[in-house]
Design an enzyme around this catalytic site. Structure first.
Site, PDB file in Angstrom:
ATOM      1  N   TYR A   1       0.784  -1.204  -0.083  1.00  0.00           N
ATOM      2  CA  TYR A   1      -0.147   0.092   0.085  1.00  0.00           C
ATOM      3  C   TYR A   1       0.836   1.344  -0.023  1.00  0.00           C
ATOM      4  CZ  TYR A   1      -4.761  -1.637   0.971  1.00  0.00           C
ATOM      5  OH  TYR A   1      -5.952  -2.269   1.136  1.00  0.00           O
TER       6      TYR A   1
ATOM      7  N   GLU B   1      -0.357   4.760  -0.605  1.00  0.00           N
ATOM      8  CA  GLU B   1      -1.067   5.945  -0.993  1.00  0.00           C
ATOM      9  C   GLU B   1      -0.175   7.308  -0.721  1.00  0.00           C
ATOM     10  OE1 GLU B   1      -2.341   3.669   0.952  1.00  0.00           O
ATOM     11  OE2 GLU B   1      -4.532   4.067   1.209  1.00  0.00           O
TER      12      GLU B   1
ATOM     13  N   ASP C   1      -4.613  13.972 -25.326  1.00  0.00           N
ATOM     14  CA  ASP C   1      -4.959  12.892 -24.919  1.00  0.00           C
ATOM     15  C   ASP C   1      -3.881  11.958 -25.826  1.00  0.00           C
ATOM     16  OD1 ASP C   1      -5.459  10.043 -24.952  1.00  0.00           O
ATOM     17  OD2 ASP C   1      -7.560  10.424 -24.315  1.00  0.00           O
TER      18      ASP C   1
ATOM     19  N   THR D   1      -2.328   6.334 -21.947  1.00  0.00           N
ATOM     20  CA  THR D   1      -2.161   5.075 -21.653  1.00  0.00           C
ATOM     21  C   THR D   1      -0.689   4.661 -21.974  1.00  0.00           C
ATOM     22  OG1 THR D   1      -3.202   4.313 -23.746  1.00  0.00           O
ATOM     23  CG2 THR D   1      -4.718   4.241 -21.654  1.00  0.00           C
TER      24      THR D   1
ATOM     25  N   LYS E   1       0.260   0.896 -25.131  1.00  0.00           N
ATOM     26  CA  LYS E   1      -0.151   1.120 -26.510  1.00  0.00           C
ATOM     27  C   LYS E   1       1.130   1.072 -27.315  1.00  0.00           C
ATOM     28  CE  LYS E   1      -4.864   2.738 -26.530  1.00  0.00           C
ATOM     29  NZ  LYS E   1      -5.208   3.385 -25.309  1.00  0.00           N
TER      30      LYS E   1
ATOM     31  N   ARG F   1      -0.577  -2.054 -18.774  1.00  0.00           N
ATOM     32  CA  ARG F   1      -2.031  -1.521 -19.002  1.00  0.00           C
ATOM     33  C   ARG F   1      -2.013  -0.381 -17.657  1.00  0.00           C
ATOM     34  NH1 ARG F   1      -3.819  -4.303 -23.228  1.00  0.00           N
ATOM     35  NH2 ARG F   1      -5.816  -3.051 -23.153  1.00  0.00           N
TER      36      ARG F   1
HETATM   37  N1  DSN Z   1      -9.538   1.296 -26.130  1.00  0.00           N
HETATM   38  C1  DSN Z   1      -8.412   2.204 -26.804  1.00  0.00           C
HETATM   39  C2  DSN Z   1      -8.661   2.097 -28.459  1.00  0.00           C
HETATM   40  O1  DSN Z   1      -8.564   0.935 -28.960  1.00  0.00           O
HETATM   41  O2  DSN Z   1      -8.480   3.244 -29.209  1.00  0.00           O
HETATM   42  C3  DSN Z   1      -8.747   3.644 -26.435  1.00  0.00           C
HETATM   43  O3  DSN Z   1      -8.726   3.885 -24.959  1.00  0.00           O
END
Ligand code: DSN
Length: 429
Positions: free
Chosen positions: A52, A54, A199, A226, A229, A235
């Site tokens: 933990y 925080e 984003d 994210t 990717k 993730r």
């Molecule tokens: N799920 C993602 C995508 O496939 O574009 C976006 O977050």
């Protein structure tokens, strides 16, 4: 680690093995997916999972943080160095959570955000009415001026920004294959006193590789992404920001200009609590990998493969949303054919190639049966497919589309896909 599961829980073990076989014998062309290295996967299953933590490094609410503090600070330092930000928050649980944290702290209920229309490539988490955020904030949408080239309608954005005074102007989308003019977004945000936010989830790895523009170079203040990717991490997500305490006599938390502190407080205690320290350690590993020279080669090859894919589909008579690509993805526009996104996605599933159906701008079809197919090259470039293999893959895809109801052809194609897949193994396996 997986072998321990075999004795403890054979059912889950069998499912993991089946997924390993699927990934080894098939090809991943979903634009938002990738393969994590064994080092990234190992960090995620490490003992930081027991902790933990925080708070932020040096300011925690539990003891025993001597290793977590060092590890999280390393992740933060690697992220800021790689992306040229002043600050990184590495604790937001996912892309949607990161967006919520940014909205929650920079905005009051009812405030306006200007973002991209979903069918023009925007994303549900940018305030679609079906989302909780869509009920709290006032999302307004801009789109493309010319869908044949992907040109963004900056006159529309400027007019909407001056009329509706958004607090955030949001750039980037999940199904838009073109590079953006970030300076124009930032200029309009500056005119109306809005925060310029990007984003970057899809292209973060390509920015890290130095092959696509970095919005921070165009005076953006906040970016989120994210990490699984094109960055090839776990993730998870990152929130990066620029901005410093403007009045040194005030505590950081009392200084409205200090976006980084406000974002840290939005993540904890504002929106979410327990950071997953094992995943943060995996982010640190992924950022280390992305800082190596080989990652630039990976970025260049990802773009080259997407460019070849676009050319091959165009030469076969297919129509592409925006007419081509500048990044890692293409979006096929099937609206003038007998096909649709669902039919072709299923045909490709039959032959072991994963893709995702997609809406196209002003799609005549409903979202569950859209007219487009989104295809991306980050994952198979991780397996080092080059342009020659991409040409073969496009030929297979085209053949599968034309024979989507012919089991014999699909079965033959599946064998071809499996053979090439085995020649280009995944680094996760
Ligand atoms: N799920 C993602 C995508 O496939 O574009 C976006 O977050």
């Amino acid at each position: 680690m997986v072998s321990d599961i075999q004795w403890v829980d054979p059912q889950i073990f069998e499912l993991i093995k089946a997924e390993e076989r699927r990934q080894a014998t098939g090809m991943e062309f979903i634009a938002s997916e990738n393969y994590q290295s064994k080092a990234v996967l190992a960090a995620q299953s490490g003992v930081f999972a027991n902790k933990y933590s925080e708070g932020t490094p040096g300011r925690r609410y539990y003891g025993g943080q001597e290793n977590t503090d060092l590890m999280e600070q390393l992740a933060i330092d690697r992220a800021t160095a790689l992306f040229g930000s002043d600050h990184a928050n590495v604790q937001a649980l996912s892309g949607a959570a990161a967006n919520v944290c940014i909205y929650a702290w920079l905005l009051e209920p009812g405030d306006t955000i200007l973002g991209m229309d979903l069918t023009h490539g925007g994303h549900l988490t940018h305030g679609h009415p079906v989302t909780f955020m869509g009920k709290i904030f006032n999302f307004m949408r801009y789109g493309m001026k010319d869908i044949s080239t992907g040109e963004i309608d900056f006159a529309q954005i400027r007019q909407m920004a001056h009329e509706h005074k958004p607090k955030i102007i949001l750039a980037w989308f999940s199904a838009y294959p073109r590079e953006l003019d970030y300076a124009k977004f930032a200029e309009i945000a500056n005119e109306v006193g809005a925060v310029a936010m990007a984003d970057m989830s899809h292209i973060w790895g390509l920015i890290a590789a130095g092959v696509l523009a970095n919005p921070f170079d165009a005076w953006f203040q906040v970016m989120m992404t994210t990490t699984h990717k094109s960055l090839r991490g776990p993730r998870w997500s990152l929130i990066l920001s620029k901005g410093t305490v403007s009045n040194p006599l005030k505590k950081p938390e009392d200084t409205s200009e200090n976006i980084p502190t406000r974002i840290d407080r939005a993540v904890f205690p504002g929106v979410q609590w327990w950071p997953h320290m094992n995943t943060i350690s995996a982010i640190a590993v992924a950022l280390h990998e992305a800082a190596q020279p080989a990652f630039r080669t990976y970025g260049e090859q990802t773009l080259a493969n997407a460019g070849t894919m676009a050319e091959e589909f165009l030469s076969r008579g297919y129509k592409l949303v925006t007419g081509g690509t500048d990044n890692h993805m293409i979006v096929l526009d099937l609206s003038e054919t007998e096909l649709d996104g669902t039919i072709v996605e299923q045909a490709l599933d039959e032959i072991g190639i994963s893709t995702s159906k997609s809406t196209i701008p002003d799609d005549p079809n409903p979202p569950y049966r859209p007219s487009g197919l989104r295809i991306g090259t980050p994952a198979m470039t991780t397996r080092w497919l080059q342009q020659d293999q991409i040409k073969t893959v496009v030929w297979w895809m085209d053949t599968a589309f034309q024979n989507h109801d012919n089991a014999t052809v699909l079965e033959w194609l599946k064998k071809e896909v499996e053979q090439m897949s085995r020649e280009f193994p995944s680094p996760s396996l």
